[in-house]
Design an enzyme around this catalytic site. Sequence first.
Site, mmCIF file in Angstrom:
data_model
loop_
_atom_site.group_PDB
_atom_site.id
_atom_site.type_symbol
_atom_site.label_atom_id
_atom_site.label_comp_id
_atom_site.label_asym_id
_atom_site.label_seq_id
_atom_site.Cartn_x
_atom_site.Cartn_y
_atom_site.Cartn_z
ATOM 1 N N GLU A 15 0.927 -1.147 -0.063
ATOM 2 C CA GLU A 15 -0.184 -0.145 -0.065
ATOM 3 C C GLU A 15 0.660 0.924 -0.238
ATOM 4 O O GLU A 15 1.814 1.355 1.297
ATOM 5 C CB GLU A 15 -1.030 0.081 1.190
ATOM 6 N N LYS A 71 -6.949 -0.833 11.604
ATOM 7 C CA LYS A 71 -6.964 -1.287 10.157
ATOM 8 C C LYS A 71 -5.149 -0.540 9.921
ATOM 9 O O LYS A 71 -4.912 -0.916 9.457
ATOM 10 C CB LYS A 71 -7.576 -1.388 9.275
ATOM 11 N N ASP A 120 4.734 -14.281 12.549
ATOM 12 C CA ASP A 120 3.610 -15.005 11.945
ATOM 13 C C ASP A 120 2.211 -13.453 12.104
ATOM 14 O O ASP A 120 1.887 -13.855 13.266
ATOM 15 C CB ASP A 120 3.288 -15.670 13.020
ATOM 16 N N HIS A 165 -2.545 10.137 -0.550
ATOM 17 C CA HIS A 165 -2.545 8.790 -1.367
ATOM 18 C C HIS A 165 -2.351 8.417 -2.563
ATOM 19 O O HIS A 165 -1.934 7.856 -3.373
ATOM 20 C CB HIS A 165 -4.080 7.843 -0.507
HETATM 21 C C1 MEV Z 1 -5.661 2.393 4.904
HETATM 22 O O1 MEV Z 1 -5.596 2.178 4.656
HETATM 23 C C2 MEV Z 1 -6.329 2.774 6.226
HETATM 24 C C3 MEV Z 1 -6.875 4.212 7.008
HETATM 25 O O2 MEV Z 1 -8.592 4.188 6.784
HETATM 26 C C4 MEV Z 1 -7.073 4.346 8.237
HETATM 27 C C5 MEV Z 1 -7.808 5.423 9.208
HETATM 28 O O3 MEV Z 1 -8.916 5.221 8.848
HETATM 29 O O4 MEV Z 1 -7.713 5.815 9.878
HETATM 30 C C6 MEV Z 1 -6.435 5.312 6.392
#
Ligand code: MEV
Length: 421
Positions: free
Chosen positions: A81, A259, A275, A373
């Site tokens: 990413e 995430k 792992d 991004h």
């Molecule tokens: C993207 O990989 C991760 C985000 O969605 C985390 C978040 O929303 O805090 C940008």
Amino acid sequence: MISKKKFYEMARHERLHYLKKITALPKRDIAIIQDPLSAFNFDDANRMIENAIGMLMLPLGIATDFMVNSREYLVPMAIEEPSVIAAASKAAKIAKRSGGFTAEADKSLMIGQVQLLPLHTPKEIAKQKILSNKNELLHIANSKSRYTIAKDLEVRELQDKSQNNMGEMLIVELIIDTQDSMGANVINTMCETIAPKVEELTGGSVILRILSNYATRRLVRCKAIFAKNELGGEHIVERILYAYAFAYSDIHRAVTHNKGIMNGIDAAALATGQDFRAIEAGAHAYAARDGTYRSLTKWYKTKEGDLAGEIELPVAVGIVGGVVSVHPLAKIALKILGVKTSQELAMILAAAGLAQNLAAIRALASEGIQKGHMKLHARNIAVMAGAKGDLIDSVARRISDENNINIDRAKDILSLLKEAK
Ligand code: MEV
């Protein structure tokens, strides 16, 4: 001479030269980074898994400026990413200006579980039998390893809560110090080794014998201060606190927030041969420890109005054994990091998670993440449109400047550039 350029401004050979100087990586390791197939080929992959047909390549990069407990680290990250490494490095740099990350990790205590159906013996008596033979059971477990040590044994009663209503059982738990290894294999072996004795003592029947990936005795904690001026001022701190309020209080947001944290943790875990599924599973369970799934980080304002961030989660990682001992790039990644213990590695991963979270919520609470991004993604779009060589950057720059990052526009620009050549 070490280049005065920033790491991200360097060409690949300059980055490798810098790594060689800073981390004293031998020439052979540099050669492996440049040509991984020279050290890890299909035969190695075929020995590692079943039905192998090839290997999947992932980009490997370095997050910079990580100051953890007053020591500076270069953090290898394997991830597909865009933005993650840049964002982690930027957040780490901001933290560094306020002293960096402060972290601590518990001992490497893992839990191995043996599920016992007491059958003919009342469960209280079965429990007593096991506990009164604790030393012998620990001795049996410890016969399997000199390095990993079963320290204690506990027994819990458990009632099936599923629709099948399978009744009561006992869960025998070994508390095992895996030291600098993650420990999964030895823990499972120890559980399997004590099972016959557990059955003999109780006349019961053992079903499962396996480690728990919910490593609640192997927690790591990390915190850092991010100065308000570095973040864009008081109002950004305020907006970040709203972002945190959202993640703390709403499960749909909390999952995405976490995430982002795992973007940093997994990338460093993958690069160092860990792992990462085990870390993920433990982290998400820990996020729900009070019964509701919440943010793994905590954010608040200091007296000075700066932003303070904390993270606490289980991190079961190793610097010996498993993939770490067989994968040449994982070994090199650990050398780049220069960690001496599994706890030290766990602390770096926690810092990577905290940094990544700060970077994500700062961007989300201000300009949004798509600008940065998409700018990075523009190069992928240019490649998808058919650009090659120098044209990749030229097309990417044009679609970025035009704020029109899509494949059709990239194709148009590519044709124009090719015609102009
Ligand atoms: C993207 O990989 C991760 C985000 O969605 C985390 C978040 O929303 O805090 C940008």
